[in-house]
Design an enzyme around this catalytic site. Structure first.
Site, PDB file in Angstrom:
ATOM      1  N   LYS A   1      -9.645  43.379  38.860  1.00 45.40           N
ATOM      2  CA  LYS A   1     -10.614  42.623  38.157  1.00 45.40           C
ATOM      3  C   LYS A   1     -10.343  42.008  37.022  1.00 45.40           C
ATOM      4  O   LYS A   1      -9.660  41.184  36.703  1.00 45.40           O
ATOM      5  CB  LYS A   1     -12.202  43.179  38.155  1.00 45.40           C
ATOM      6  CG  LYS A   1     -12.478  43.341  39.822  1.00 45.40           C
ATOM      7  CD  LYS A   1     -14.033  43.034  39.884  1.00 45.40           C
ATOM      8  CE  LYS A   1     -14.240  42.744  41.483  1.00 45.40           C
ATOM      9  NZ  LYS A   1     -14.593  43.970  42.226  1.00 45.40           N
TER      10      LYS A   1
ATOM     11  N   ASP B   1     -11.799  54.943  41.304  1.00 44.09           N
ATOM     12  CA  ASP B   1     -11.817  53.360  41.194  1.00 44.09           C
ATOM     13  C   ASP B   1     -12.266  52.616  40.248  1.00 44.09           C
ATOM     14  O   ASP B   1     -13.434  52.606  39.835  1.00 44.09           O
ATOM     15  CB  ASP B   1     -12.272  52.637  42.607  1.00 44.09           C
ATOM     16  CG  ASP B   1     -12.250  51.597  42.854  1.00 44.09           C
ATOM     17  OD1 ASP B   1     -11.926  50.805  41.880  1.00 44.09           O
ATOM     18  OD2 ASP B   1     -12.507  51.050  44.106  1.00 44.09           O
TER      19      ASP B   1
ATOM     20  N   PHE C   1     -17.736  50.665  47.078  1.00 45.43           N
ATOM     21  CA  PHE C   1     -16.803  49.485  47.416  1.00 45.43           C
ATOM     22  C   PHE C   1     -15.495  49.507  46.999  1.00 45.43           C
ATOM     23  O   PHE C   1     -15.300  49.681  45.720  1.00 45.43           O
ATOM     24  CB  PHE C   1     -17.498  48.075  47.008  1.00 45.43           C
ATOM     25  CG  PHE C   1     -16.754  46.981  47.418  1.00 45.43           C
ATOM     26  CD1 PHE C   1     -17.125  46.586  48.682  1.00 45.43           C
ATOM     27  CD2 PHE C   1     -15.926  46.205  46.645  1.00 45.43           C
ATOM     28  CE1 PHE C   1     -16.414  45.319  49.357  1.00 45.43           C
ATOM     29  CE2 PHE C   1     -15.216  45.068  47.278  1.00 45.43           C
ATOM     30  CZ  PHE C   1     -15.355  44.725  48.549  1.00 45.43           C
TER      31      PHE C   1
HETATM   32  C1  PLP Z   1     -14.142  44.163  43.574  1.00 41.95           C
HETATM   33  C2  PLP Z   1     -13.723  45.576  43.729  1.00 41.95           C
HETATM   34  C3  PLP Z   1     -12.570  45.948  44.720  1.00 41.95           C
HETATM   35  C4  PLP Z   1     -11.895  45.109  45.445  1.00 41.95           C
HETATM   36  O1  PLP Z   1     -11.318  44.243  44.713  1.00 41.95           O
HETATM   37  P1  PLP Z   1     -10.641  42.751  45.284  1.00 41.95           P
HETATM   38  O2  PLP Z   1      -9.513  42.332  44.069  1.00 41.95           O
HETATM   39  O3  PLP Z   1     -11.414  41.995  45.552  1.00 41.95           O
HETATM   40  O4  PLP Z   1      -9.472  43.525  46.394  1.00 41.95           O
HETATM   41  C5  PLP Z   1     -12.486  47.371  44.621  1.00 41.95           C
HETATM   42  N1  PLP Z   1     -13.041  48.154  43.995  1.00 41.95           N
HETATM   43  C6  PLP Z   1     -14.133  47.996  43.245  1.00 41.95           C
HETATM   44  C7  PLP Z   1     -14.686  49.099  42.541  1.00 41.95           C
HETATM   45  C8  PLP Z   1     -14.581  46.643  42.964  1.00 41.95           C
HETATM   46  O5  PLP Z   1     -15.765  46.226  42.145  1.00 41.95           O
END
Ligand code: PLP
Length: 376
Positions: A241, A212, A127
């Site tokens: 986050k 990420d 994700f």
């Molecule tokens: C939540 C998340 C995102 C997206 O972040 P948003 O602030 O919702 O755009 C991207 N990568 C990872 C691993 C995430 O957990």
């Protein structure tokens, strides 16, 4: 009524929070093991964080990136100090935006070198966010369906399967992008062996390794950045986050040579790295650096207590844990809510625990008691 139905919302509305607890509009208390989905790192109503925000709000909310921004400099200094090599930072407002920045930076890096490399290998079940680049990187049908055509330039591989990575490589491949623990994908960990092989491939083929760390970063797993557990050296990492402790902020951090591909005008953001966001994140980063041993200790305790439940497979590290009960967990979320415990069900069968990083053993015990009740 007036909102687009993009979320399935639980029937509760919170009016305030304190420490690891939230209170609804009737005054009922909830132990929070979600923390805004790994966002409220210092819990709720943290004195230092609230004061820093209010003090800055009285002086200046926003200043354009047309001007110098000492708040960004200070925060970037703290973020790069924890990085494995010298690096530079770009600030934005969310995880998806951070990943867009990383994808653009990877393409620009090879453009500047005169090489036509633009493709990125990403992973099934990953994700990376909901914007076009990030969504196209996210190899999950449920995220992409209905939005085709996707952005070109992504090739998908299986996590922990090095052959599938080799098969996904092309002569235009610029990098490999992954989460060391897939968060939304159900707390699925990449293995040490796999990550070290990915690092080797990147070195050998001259590819950028992009991690990420939007969910895993800023202490969540017990190290400041989760890649540190695996002895790898990413060229680019993305953050969001937990970084602002609830104030929206995202960041792209890259080693110097890569970061230099962005020149004036290459990329930008109106709000990115505004003083309010940076002041909050600076408090969070400083506090989390001193919380790392605590996170490791309470995380290990939490894990042990989950294992004792014998209710399924326990995965994850630090305070990013999952309990895979191998059956639908959405009903359990509702039952926990009734009993004053906030948990999240991801990937259908995985109960995810990402509490505030200040959570203590006694809170873990309180949550486990409720879990025991609802699981039986
Ligand atoms: C939540 C998340 C995102 C997206 O972040 P948003 O602030 O919702 O755009 C991207 N990568 C990872 C691993 C995430 O957990």
């Amino acid at each position: 009524m007036h909102l687009m139905e993009t979320y399935k919302r639980l029937p509760v509305s919170f009016s305030r929070g304190e420490g690891v607890y939230l209170y609804d509009d009737k005054g009922k208390r909830y132990l929070d093991f979600i923390a805004g989905i790994a966002v409220n790192a210092l819990g709720y109503a943290d004195k230092e964080l609230t004061e820093a925000l209010c003090n800055q709000a009285r002086k200046l909310f926003h200043v354009s990136n047309l001007f110098e921004n000492p708040w960004q400099e200070e925060l970037a200094g703290e973020l790069t100090k924890a990085f494995w090599t010298c690096g530079k930072v770009f600030f934005c407002n969310s995880g998806a935006e951070a990943n867009e920045g990383a994808i653009k930076l990877a393409r620009k890096y090879f453009y500047e070198k005169g090489e036509r490399r633009y493709r990125i290998v990403t992973f099934y079940n990953s994700f990376h966010g909901r914007t076009f680049g990030a969504m196209s990187a996210t190899a999950q049908e449920k995220i992409q369906k209905g939005f085709e055509p996707l952005l070109d330039g992504f090739d998908y591989a299986q996590l922990n399967n090095i052959d599938s990575v080799m098969k996904a490589l092309r002569k235009e491949t610029a990098g490999i992008m992954l989460e060391v623990i897939q968060g939304e994908g159900g707390i699925r960990e990449a293995t040490l062996e796999f990550l070290q092989k990915v690092q080797e491939i990147c070195k050998r083929e001259g590819l950028l390794l992009i991690v990420d760390e939007v969910q895993t970063g800023i202490g969540r797993t017990g190290k400041f950045y989760a890649y540190e557990h695996y002895g790898i050296k990413p060229d680019i990492i993305t953050l969001a986050k937990g970084l602002g402790g609830g104030f929206p902020i995202g960041a792209v951090l890259a080693r110097d040579e890569v970061a230099e591909a962005f020149k004036p005008g290459s990329h930008g953001s109106t709000f990115g790295g505004n003083p309010l966001a940076c002041v909050c994140a600076s408090v969070v980063v400083r506090r989390v650096k001193s919380l790392l041993p605590h996170i490791e200790r309470v995380g290990a305790y939490f894990r042990r207590r989950l294992e004792e439940l014998r209710a399924g497979e326990v995965r994850g590290r630090g305070l990013m844990l999952g309990l895979d009960i191998k059956r639908d967990c959405s009903q359990l979320v509702l039952r926990a809510l009734e009993r004053g415990l906030l948990i999240n069900c991801t990937s259908q069968s995985v109960l995810r625990f990402v509490p505030p990083l200040i959570v203590e053993e006694k809170h873990v015990d309180e949550g486990i008691d409720i879990l025991k009740e609802i699981l039986s």
